[in-house]
Write a protein that holds these residues in place. Structure first.
Motif, PDB file in Angstrom:
ATOM      1  N   THR A 111      39.290 -43.846  52.293  1.00 58.61           N
ATOM      2  CA  THR A 111      38.228 -43.697  52.862  1.00 58.61           C
ATOM      3  C   THR A 111      37.107 -43.688  51.852  1.00 58.61           C
ATOM      4  N   CYS A 146      31.791 -50.103  53.864  1.00 58.95           N
ATOM      5  CA  CYS A 146      30.822 -49.714  55.229  1.00 58.95           C
ATOM      6  C   CYS A 146      29.276 -50.020  54.473  1.00 58.95           C
ATOM      7  N   ASP A 201      29.582 -52.180  63.134  1.00 59.98           N
ATOM      8  CA  ASP A 201      30.109 -51.019  64.153  1.00 59.98           C
ATOM      9  C   ASP A 201      31.691 -50.764  64.283  1.00 59.98           C
ATOM     10  N   ASP A 239      32.384 -49.009  61.155  1.00 58.04           N
ATOM     11  CA  ASP A 239      32.130 -47.629  61.283  1.00 58.04           C
ATOM     12  C   ASP A 239      33.204 -46.611  62.466  1.00 58.04           C
ATOM     13  N   GLN A 240      33.630 -47.395  63.357  1.00 59.74           N
ATOM     14  CA  GLN A 240      34.586 -46.840  64.110  1.00 59.74           C
ATOM     15  C   GLN A 240      36.146 -46.811  63.349  1.00 59.74           C
ATOM     16  N   LEU A 246      36.293 -46.150  59.964  1.00 62.34           N
ATOM     17  CA  LEU A 246      36.203 -45.071  59.129  1.00 62.34           C
ATOM     18  C   LEU A 246      35.999 -43.701  59.931  1.00 62.34           C
ATOM     19  N   ALA A 247      35.531 -43.613  61.147  1.00 53.56           N
ATOM     20  CA  ALA A 247      35.365 -42.202  61.833  1.00 53.56           C
ATOM     21  C   ALA A 247      36.890 -41.832  62.044  1.00 53.56           C
ATOM     22  N   ARG A 248      37.842 -42.691  62.226  1.00 49.80           N
ATOM     23  CA  ARG A 248      39.083 -42.261  62.415  1.00 49.80           C
ATOM     24  C   ARG A 248      39.952 -42.075  61.111  1.00 49.80           C
TER      25      ARG A 248
END
Length: 135
Positions: free
Chosen positions: A40, A47, A72, A75-76, A78-80
């Motif tokens: 990450t 990112c 976008d 970001d999606q 990285l969010a998961r």
């Protein structure tokens, strides 16, 4: 006017190569259902670079929309991460990022426009052509 490619072009190429390397080496196999464990910190760095590249382009620039789409999707992803995705979904997000970056690179790889001729260059060319006609 500059005859070089914009800085965003080189950043987008770097990002495409980086995300391709992540997909090929770290994301596991696309078909297995095992959890995908991406780094990450590295993904966050890429990112941020993608965000900066998107900001660098103008809203009217044809590369802006694909860069925003790639941002976008990143970001999606990285969010998961880490461990929130299986390899299939991870590859899906990486494919979306790579496709958008490819579109942005195509839009940014336009041929440089020739510099405008100055008044002196135009006048000297006109005089030279006239002189050649006389001789």
């Amino acid at each position: 006017m500059s005859t070089e490619r914009p800085k965003a072009y080189y950043t987008a190429v770097f990002l495409q190569v980086s995300f391709r390397a992540i997909k090929d080496s770290m994301a596991g196999k696309a078909g297995d259902g095992l959890p995908c464990w991406l780094d990450t910190r590295m993904l966050g760095m890429l990112c941020r670079d993608l965000q900066a590249c998107c900001i660098e382009t103008d809203d009217q620039d044809p590369a802006h929309r694909p860069l925003a789409d790639a941002r976008d999707a990143c970001d999606q992803l990285l969010a998961r991460c880490p461990g929130g995705l299986d390899s299939t979904l991870c590859h899906h997000h990486l494919d979306a990022i790579l496709e958008a970056l490819g579109q942005a690179i195509t839009a940014l790889d336009r041929p440089p426009s020739p510099p405008d001729a100055s008044r002196w260059q135009t006048a000297s060319r006109y005089l030279l052509q006239g002189f050649r006609r006389l001789t």
